[in-house]
Design an enzyme around this catalytic site. Sequence first.
Site, mmCIF file in Angstrom:
data_model
loop_
_atom_site.group_PDB
_atom_site.id
_atom_site.type_symbol
_atom_site.label_atom_id
_atom_site.label_comp_id
_atom_site.label_asym_id
_atom_site.label_seq_id
_atom_site.Cartn_x
_atom_site.Cartn_y
_atom_site.Cartn_z
ATOM 1 N N GLU A 1 2.030 -2.245 1.450
ATOM 2 C CA GLU A 1 0.716 -2.130 2.075
ATOM 3 C C GLU A 1 -0.436 -2.049 1.063
ATOM 4 O O GLU A 1 -1.130 -1.022 0.974
ATOM 5 C CB GLU A 1 0.680 -0.918 3.011
ATOM 6 C CG GLU A 1 1.716 -0.974 4.112
ATOM 7 C CD GLU A 1 1.599 0.177 5.107
ATOM 8 O OE1 GLU A 1 0.718 1.031 4.955
ATOM 9 O OE2 GLU A 1 2.409 0.200 6.053
ATOM 10 N N GLU B 1 8.460 -2.253 8.649
ATOM 11 C CA GLU B 1 8.094 -1.005 9.330
ATOM 12 C C GLU B 1 7.477 -1.314 10.683
ATOM 13 O O GLU B 1 6.707 -2.273 10.810
ATOM 14 C CB GLU B 1 7.013 -0.215 8.573
ATOM 15 C CG GLU B 1 7.446 0.526 7.366
ATOM 16 C CD GLU B 1 6.290 1.288 6.708
ATOM 17 O OE1 GLU B 1 5.351 1.733 7.401
ATOM 18 O OE2 GLU B 1 6.347 1.406 5.470
HETATM 19 O O1 IFM Z 1 4.025 6.728 6.722
HETATM 20 C C1 IFM Z 1 3.441 5.491 6.642
HETATM 21 C C2 IFM Z 1 4.092 4.641 5.573
HETATM 22 O O2 IFM Z 1 4.125 5.278 4.356
HETATM 23 C C3 IFM Z 1 3.345 3.344 5.432
HETATM 24 N N1 IFM Z 1 3.159 2.698 6.696
HETATM 25 C C4 IFM Z 1 2.683 3.475 7.807
HETATM 26 C C5 IFM Z 1 3.517 4.738 7.945
HETATM 27 C C6 IFM Z 1 3.071 5.560 9.165
HETATM 28 O O3 IFM Z 1 1.800 6.063 8.991
#
Ligand code: IFM
Length: 445
Positions: A166, A352
Amino acid sequence: MTTNAFPDGFLWGTATAAYQIEGAVDDDGRTPSIWDTFSHTPGATVRGDTGDIACDHYHRWRDDVDLLEDLGVNAYRFSIAWPRVVPELGGNVNPKGLDFYERIVDELLARAITPVVTLYHWDLPQYLQDLGGWANRDTAHRYGDYVAAVAERLGDRVPYWLTLNEPYCSAFVGHALGQHAPGMRDEATAVRAVHHLLLAHGIGAQRLREQAVAGHVGITCNLTAPYPASATAEDQAAARRLDLVENRMFLDPLFTGAYPPDAAAYFRDVTDFGFVRDGDLATIAAPLDFFGINYYEQHAVLADPDDPVRGWRRVPDPDPTIVGIGVHPEGLRTVLTRVARDYTSVPLVVTETGIALHDYVDPEGRVHDAERIAFYESHIRAARQAIDDGVPLVGFFPWSLLDDFEWSWGYGYRYGMHYVDYATQARIPKDSARWFATVTRANGL
Ligand code: IFM
């Protein structure tokens, strides 16, 4: 034909990140990262929570691998902490830092769980922040050295490498919004940071290739699905501007070798992109083997006439979760099909997606998280539809294995399939863990 089964060999996993679960911030030579500094800054996180102890995964990792086995996953995404591996300026490698991750990788492989390694999940060594952090081009080169050290130790065994997690959050949430480490509020620095993060990705990928790592090389971006709140030209332009910041600032350089054509105008009052040097974009856009997508948000966008340059506002979701965003599985399909259609034909992985809830343990010792099951189910359906649309999707990793340190939200919001009792460090499988285990074993819903 639509089917709920997934392709053979599909990667069913789950994900974590070092600073969110490991704790043990002083063990075996680790030095502070920007998140240690930031979380210890008064007012930076809710209740002053820090990752000092987190889930104590550093000491309990073997038990956590047992949880993975119970989930029936065939893959696990975790991150390596740079300040464990290169704890000091000068580049000396700390063997104990690498030993920790080598043990995890070997244990996963012994249990037929594919390790997916994220090399940078936001925990920049503080000593590099002291020299300017991601605003300093040299950080990208230091990152390359760190990657080479990891690759030298683990390059023969890790099947999937993700250079960054990210970069949008590292750059904009950390440098423009001030909500993440290093807590800056300066858009010019944020755009500089975008470039140096992407350059670090390119250099890191190069170093992995030079070490002839056995695995696939990729990066994970968090992508959103913004859309105009109305058909007016103003709202359409606003949605496109938000799309520039959240998506195209990353997708375009990675896959087309250029910043988006509207980037210079959008950021004209803060930067002239003078930090981009000859050859940088070719480094950034070197071919990848796969691409990771974190998906959490779809939002309607309105024009903001009070701000002629940026000019967008997100419409508050009518039915938000506790973190203020809605549940929109169709946005996952949109994002996946867009990337496959407009940017790349490499395999995609949902690295994710997940939902924060105020989970609690009931008097029988159970955690009933029906909303999380519904969230996963709808997003797995959306992923399956994307495959039907022709998207080369090869994996799905719900966030997260464990409740964890959720950055500036601290421990209040729980994303895990396992409830963590932070006082005792007990892990309690939630209903979602039992449910997800049926999905992984059936290779589909
Ligand atoms: O916890 C985070 C993760 O580290 C990166 N993506 C979003 C998740 C949820 O907020």
